[in-house]
Write an enzyme that holds these catalytic residues in place. Structure first.
Site, PDB file in Angstrom:
ATOM      1  N   LYS A   1     -62.812  13.635  23.143  1.00  0.00           N
ATOM      2  CA  LYS A   1     -63.156  12.918  21.907  1.00  0.00           C
ATOM      3  C   LYS A   1     -62.169  11.776  21.700  1.00  0.00           C
ATOM      4  O   LYS A   1     -60.954  11.992  21.669  1.00  0.00           O
ATOM      5  CB  LYS A   1     -63.094  13.895  20.723  1.00  0.00           C
ATOM      6  CG  LYS A   1     -63.154  13.214  19.353  1.00  0.00           C
ATOM      7  CD  LYS A   1     -62.922  14.223  18.222  1.00  0.00           C
ATOM      8  CE  LYS A   1     -62.707  13.509  16.894  1.00  0.00           C
ATOM      9  NZ  LYS A   1     -62.388  14.448  15.800  1.00  0.00           N
TER      10      LYS A   1
ATOM     11  N   SER B   1     -67.584  10.224   3.844  1.00  0.00           N
ATOM     12  CA  SER B   1     -66.941  11.464   3.366  1.00  0.00           C
ATOM     13  C   SER B   1     -65.431  11.300   3.573  1.00  0.00           C
ATOM     14  O   SER B   1     -64.801  11.988   4.384  1.00  0.00           O
ATOM     15  CB  SER B   1     -67.453  12.676   4.144  1.00  0.00           C
ATOM     16  OG  SER B   1     -68.869  12.688   4.212  1.00  0.00           O
TER      17      SER B   1
ATOM     18  N   LYS C   1     -61.498  11.009   3.850  1.00  0.00           N
ATOM     19  CA  LYS C   1     -60.419  11.997   3.822  1.00  0.00           C
ATOM     20  C   LYS C   1     -59.444  11.676   2.688  1.00  0.00           C
ATOM     21  O   LYS C   1     -59.367  10.523   2.254  1.00  0.00           O
ATOM     22  CB  LYS C   1     -59.633  11.930   5.133  1.00  0.00           C
ATOM     23  CG  LYS C   1     -60.361  12.438   6.357  1.00  0.00           C
ATOM     24  CD  LYS C   1     -59.488  12.242   7.594  1.00  0.00           C
ATOM     25  CE  LYS C   1     -60.195  12.679   8.854  1.00  0.00           C
ATOM     26  NZ  LYS C   1     -60.378  14.136   8.948  1.00  0.00           N
TER      27      LYS C   1
ATOM     28  N   ASP D   1     -56.573  11.049  16.392  1.00  0.00           N
ATOM     29  CA  ASP D   1     -57.833  11.788  16.492  1.00  0.00           C
ATOM     30  C   ASP D   1     -58.521  11.531  17.835  1.00  0.00           C
ATOM     31  O   ASP D   1     -59.578  12.082  18.108  1.00  0.00           O
ATOM     32  CB  ASP D   1     -58.758  11.423  15.316  1.00  0.00           C
ATOM     33  CG  ASP D   1     -59.791  12.506  15.043  1.00  0.00           C
ATOM     34  OD1 ASP D   1     -59.493  13.691  15.313  1.00  0.00           O
ATOM     35  OD2 ASP D   1     -60.899  12.181  14.587  1.00  0.00           O
TER      36      ASP D   1
ATOM     37  N   ASP E   1     -67.393  13.190   8.066  1.00  0.00           N
ATOM     38  CA  ASP E   1     -66.091  13.498   8.648  1.00  0.00           C
ATOM     39  C   ASP E   1     -66.200  14.552   9.752  1.00  0.00           C
ATOM     40  O   ASP E   1     -65.211  14.880  10.394  1.00  0.00           O
ATOM     41  CB  ASP E   1     -65.122  13.961   7.547  1.00  0.00           C
ATOM     42  CG  ASP E   1     -63.685  14.022   8.049  1.00  0.00           C
ATOM     43  OD1 ASP E   1     -63.382  13.333   9.043  1.00  0.00           O
ATOM     44  OD2 ASP E   1     -62.868  14.759   7.457  1.00  0.00           O
TER      45      ASP E   1
ATOM     46  N   ARG F   1     -68.011  15.771  16.832  1.00  0.00           N
ATOM     47  CA  ARG F   1     -69.072  16.501  17.544  1.00  0.00           C
ATOM     48  C   ARG F   1     -70.267  15.604  17.847  1.00  0.00           C
ATOM     49  O   ARG F   1     -71.023  15.878  18.776  1.00  0.00           O
ATOM     50  CB  ARG F   1     -69.474  17.747  16.731  1.00  0.00           C
ATOM     51  CG  ARG F   1     -70.043  17.450  15.373  1.00  0.00           C
ATOM     52  CD  ARG F   1     -69.970  18.655  14.438  1.00  0.00           C
ATOM     53  NE  ARG F   1     -68.604  18.920  13.990  1.00  0.00           N
ATOM     54  CZ  ARG F   1     -68.261  19.923  13.178  1.00  0.00           C
ATOM     55  NH1 ARG F   1     -69.183  20.750  12.723  1.00  0.00           N
ATOM     56  NH2 ARG F   1     -67.016  20.093  12.805  1.00  0.00           N
TER      57      ARG F   1
END
Length: 486
Positions: free
Chosen positions: A247, A257, A259, A270, A329, A333
């Site tokens: 990822k 959404s 954070k 990330d 968020d 996936r």
């Protein structure tokens, strides 16, 4: 400078039990080292040091560091080789002490395991200070003596692999954008004739019908990149490869959404999944492993904008499945769904993906181990055995049908990108979601969110992004290259 190890005896009294390198040095200085150690009080405890100056003209400063018990082996309770971990931690402490003394070069006692000693030295000295004017002095570690130079060199490559991942994860998101990430990896692999790197642009991603990946990328002004690495180390180019998927969200704001702002700066890391798998391939190439490896990294930012995914939007993945994006968020996936579909094109021997996927993984295991979800006991065994050696541990998590139902029970689409009971078993529902894009019989998903950074848990890593579990992936690939009966 010189770093030497000393074992703690079974009991706390008696003369210091030196390593063979320590013994040789003690003879060189006519027994002065032992004499000084006994004058200094009780034997050195594990990880504690004593510094001696002026013992020998070649080594103005000698750091002696406690290794714990001699012949400490695999600890079944801890799931790692304690002897190796003790050496890594001790050598790191010793090398940092040499660095504090501003000595530019350090020779390191192999302590009976030169690979572990090299890992401790190279990992222990690493620090991201690219953007600071005041930098710590650079210290070059090298092996003391010549007996174990091959194992030492192997340890250096393993550790430099992890340090590359740490560098990429630690660097600010305005320095490591998707294209800069790809260029950095490309440059690292430039010198290997058996590696091809493809930096795929947005137009290519669109022709591949990677709608889930593109839906995340479209919220940012930074164009997405799909990075593909082909390492042909196997005897035949046609041998089924190991496919590593990472990822690569180079900054994750959470999208619409959003954070909370506290701690959001850490979301520059990330792309830890992409950083660890790409760095593992760089190390595999340096080790010349006899194995074909494909690396895949979907790279983009997750940002809020007028073009970003909105909660409730439905997007279509590469395999045709529709996904309701209930939380923007839960974007990692979506990238991985398309990359996993694409991974099947290579007739893979195994697919292993890594991702800083869920906060729930951090809640479950903290930073003790990477959570592994897999449909293959063969794959699990290899990963587990590799992690015992590296000390960068893995722990098997469930892939029950129980969790699949929670992502497939969805009002508008085939799947929801979050489980219907919101936070319950969040790491498990994320893994169940990914499983919907896998048909390969050997697949493992590594959720590395909990091991993303280091405060003080791993003694041979400084504070900051950890680059874990790069060495475990390298060791796993090395074991796979030896194991021809999958």
């Amino acid at each position: 400078g010189l770093v030497l190890g000393v074992y703690s005896g079974e009991k706390d009294e008696g003369a210091a039990q030196l390593t063979s390198a320590g013994d040789a040095f003690d003879r060189l200085v006519s027994g002065k080292l032992r004499e000084l150690l006994s004058l200094c009080g009780p034997p050195l405890k594990k990880g504690k040091t004593r510094v001696f100056h002026g013992l020998h003209q070649d080594f103005p400063s000698v750091v002696v560091v406690g290794l714990g018990k001699n012949n400490a082996g695999v600890n079944e309770q801890e799931n790692w080789n304690e002897g190796k971990e003790n050496i890594r931690a001790a050598v790191a402490v010793g090398c940092r002490q040499i660095q504090d003394l501003e000595i530019p070069c350090v020779e390191v006692d192999p302590c009976g395991d030169a690979q572990a000693a090299a890992e401790g030295a190279v990992l222990g000295l690493h620090e991201y200070n690219e953007l600071k004017q005041k930098k710590k002095p650079v210290v070059t570690p090298q092996l003391h003596g010549s007996a174990e130079s091959e194992a030492w060199q192997k340890g250096v490559i393993y550790a430099e692999g992890q340090n590359l991942a740490r560098y990429l994860m630690e660097a600010p998101a305005n320095y490591i954008t998707p294209i800069k990430f790809a260029e950095h990896i490309e440059q690292k692999l430039r010198s290997f004739s058996n590696v091809k790197v493809h930096v795929r642009p947005e137009s290519w991603i669109a022709t591949q019908q990677m709608g889930a990946f593109l839906s995340v990328a479209k919220g940012s002004a930074e164009p997405p990149i799909f990075l593909e690495i082909n390492y042909l180390g196997g005897a035949n180019a046609s041998d089924s490869p190991l496919v590593l998927v990472g990822k690569g969200v180079t900054f994750d704001s959470g999208g619409i959404s959003l954070k909370p702002s506290s701690g959001m700066d850490a979301m520059r890391a990330d792309m830890g999944g992409a950083a660890t798998v790409c760095s593992a391939i760089v190390a595999a190439a340096a080790l010349n492993l006899p194995l074909n490896i494909i690396g895949l990294a979907p790279l983009c930012e997750n940002m809020p904008s007028g073009k970003a995914n909105k909660p409730g939007d439905v997007v279509r993945a590469k395999n045709g499945k529709t996904i309701q994006v209930d939380n923007t968020d839960a974007e990692g996936r979506l990238l991985l769904a398309d990359a996993l579909c694409y991974a099947h094109n290579f007739n893979p021997r195994a697919i292993v993906n890594a991702a800083t996927l869920t906060g729930a993984m951090d809640v479950a295991l903290g930073s003790a181990a990477t959570g592994v979800f897999t449909n293959s006991s063969w794959l699990w065994t290899h990963l587990y055995e590799a992690s015992v050696l590296t000390g960068d541990r893995v722990w098997r998590m469930p892939l029950f049908e129980h969790y699949t139902k929670q992502v497939t029970d969805c009002p508008l689409a085939d799947l929801s990108n979050i489980g219907k009971y919101s936070r319950a078993g969040g790491a498990c529902t994320a893994a169940a979601f990914l499983k919907e894009f896998v048909t390969a019989s050997h697949w493992a998903h590594l959720d590395i969110a909990g091991v993303m950074s280091n405060k003080d848990e791993v003694p041979y890593l400084r504070k900051g992004m950890a680059g874990r579990p790069t060495r475990t992936l390298v060791e796993f690939a090395a074991r796979l290259s030896q194991d021809s009966h999958s």
